[in-house]
Write a protein that holds these residues in place. Structure first.
Motif, short mmCIF file in Angstrom:
data_model
loop_
_atom_site.label_atom_id
_atom_site.label_comp_id
_atom_site.label_asym_id
_atom_site.label_seq_id
_atom_site.Cartn_x
_atom_site.Cartn_y
_atom_site.Cartn_z
N GLY A 43 -31.17 -3.97 5.00
CA GLY A 43 -29.81 -3.88 4.50
C GLY A 43 -29.69 -3.86 2.99
N GLU A 44 -30.81 -3.87 2.28
CA GLU A 44 -30.78 -3.88 0.82
C GLU A 44 -31.36 -2.58 0.27
N LYS A 45 -30.65 -1.97 -0.70
CA LYS A 45 -31.14 -0.73 -1.30
C LYS A 45 -32.40 -1.00 -2.10
N VAL A 46 -33.47 -0.24 -1.78
CA VAL A 46 -34.74 -0.45 -2.47
C VAL A 46 -35.17 0.76 -3.29
N ALA A 47 -34.53 1.90 -3.09
CA ALA A 47 -34.91 3.10 -3.86
C ALA A 47 -33.78 4.11 -3.86
N GLU A 48 -33.69 4.86 -4.94
CA GLU A 48 -32.71 5.94 -5.06
C GLU A 48 -33.45 7.20 -5.50
N VAL A 49 -33.20 8.30 -4.82
CA VAL A 49 -33.89 9.56 -5.09
C VAL A 49 -32.87 10.68 -5.21
N ARG A 50 -32.97 11.43 -6.31
CA ARG A 50 -32.19 12.66 -6.44
C ARG A 50 -33.07 13.83 -6.00
N TYR A 51 -32.43 14.84 -5.44
CA TYR A 51 -33.21 15.98 -4.99
C TYR A 51 -32.53 17.30 -5.35
N GLU A 52 -33.35 18.31 -5.54
CA GLU A 52 -32.89 19.68 -5.73
C GLU A 52 -33.80 20.57 -4.91
N ALA A 53 -33.22 21.42 -4.07
CA ALA A 53 -34.01 22.27 -3.19
C ALA A 53 -33.53 23.71 -3.28
N SER A 54 -34.47 24.61 -3.14
CA SER A 54 -34.16 26.04 -3.12
C SER A 54 -35.02 26.69 -2.05
N LEU A 55 -34.37 27.20 -1.00
CA LEU A 55 -35.09 27.82 0.10
C LEU A 55 -34.70 29.28 0.24
N GLY A 56 -35.73 30.09 0.46
CA GLY A 56 -35.50 31.48 0.83
C GLY A 56 -35.57 31.60 2.34
N GLU A 57 -35.94 32.79 2.82
CA GLU A 57 -36.04 32.99 4.26
C GLU A 57 -37.36 32.44 4.81
N THR A 58 -38.41 32.39 3.98
CA THR A 58 -39.73 31.99 4.48
C THR A 58 -40.40 30.89 3.66
N GLU A 59 -39.94 30.62 2.45
CA GLU A 59 -40.57 29.59 1.63
C GLU A 59 -39.56 29.02 0.65
N GLY A 60 -39.96 27.95 -0.01
CA GLY A 60 -39.04 27.32 -0.96
C GLY A 60 -39.68 26.17 -1.68
N THR A 61 -38.86 25.41 -2.40
CA THR A 61 -39.33 24.26 -3.15
C THR A 61 -38.35 23.11 -3.00
N LEU A 62 -38.88 21.91 -3.10
CA LEU A 62 -38.07 20.69 -3.07
C LEU A 62 -38.52 19.82 -4.23
N GLY A 63 -37.59 19.47 -5.12
CA GLY A 63 -37.89 18.59 -6.23
C GLY A 63 -37.25 17.24 -6.03
#
Length: 209
Positions: A43-63
């Motif tokens: 019940g306690e927040k232990v981590a916070e993560v921001r994300y940015e993702a870019s996907l095409g039809e077959t591949e992509g990236t996740l930051g």
């Protein structure tokens, strides 16, 4: 990757599940997405993560962007995860994440406290294990004996003697349970004999040191 024989439990890591990312809309095919999520424990927040993702039809990236505390110092981390997909025989595609360290495909990546980035669990050497795998042989046998009594509905006996037969249980069923308990009790006794034998050796050695 090895840290002086450091061996974490898999349960201690934060899990990054590809299926969950698609399910929550954090990832979408042929789309750019971004946002923030939190990990909680008890019940306690232990981590916070921001994300940015870019996907095409077959591949992509996740930051992934987060702070990593190590040896008392806080470091801003950017974890770059490559995404790829393979066609399925019945149509559609199966997506994968790639471990930032080994490039190995995975459906789940793990973030261990002592490692900077998310990774495939086989990246760590020696391999991480589940906490249940670390229970000693004797402890496993004892837990099996207690589990046997729970299945029987036996709330009267302890592990020093034979199980107690509930009134409703048929004799041939009870005898089957009792035979299994006797087998486990013999294994437990063998573990204890070896353990106390080793302890005795160490006691003798300590007297001469």
């Amino acid at each position: 990757m090895s840290r002086d024989r450091w061996r974490p439990a898999i349960e201690s890591a934060h899990r990054l599940s590809l299926g969950r990312l698609f399910e929550t809309g954090a990832l979408e095919v042929a789309a750019d997405t971004s946002g923030c999520w939190h990990w909680s424990r008890n019940g306690e927040k232990v981590a916070e993560v921001r994300y940015e993702a870019s996907l095409g039809e077959t591949e992509g990236t996740l930051g992934l962007f987060y702070n990593w505390t190590h040896d008392g110092e806080v470091k801003a981390v950017r974890c770059h995860i490559r995404l790829s997909s393979l066609p399925l025989n019945y149509g559609g595609r199966r997506w994968y994440m790639h471990c930032p360290y080994t490039n190995r495909r995975a459906l789940v990546l793990h973030k261990f406290a002592a490692i900077e980035q998310f990774c495939h669990r086989t990246t760590v050497r020696p391999l991480p294990t589940y906490a249940s795998q670390r229970v000693g042989g004797c402890d496993r046998v004892i837990e099996q004996r207690w589990a046997l009594r729970r299945r029987m509905g036996d709330t009267m006996s302890d592990l020093c003697g034979e199980p107690y037969k509930p009134k409703w249980m048929r004799w041939h069923t009870f005898e089957r349970y009792a035979a299994r308990d006797a087998e486990l009790a013999a294994r437990e006794a063998a573990y204890m004999k070896r353990m106390f034998g080793i302890a005795s050796i160490y006691n003798v050695v300590s007297l001469w040191i």
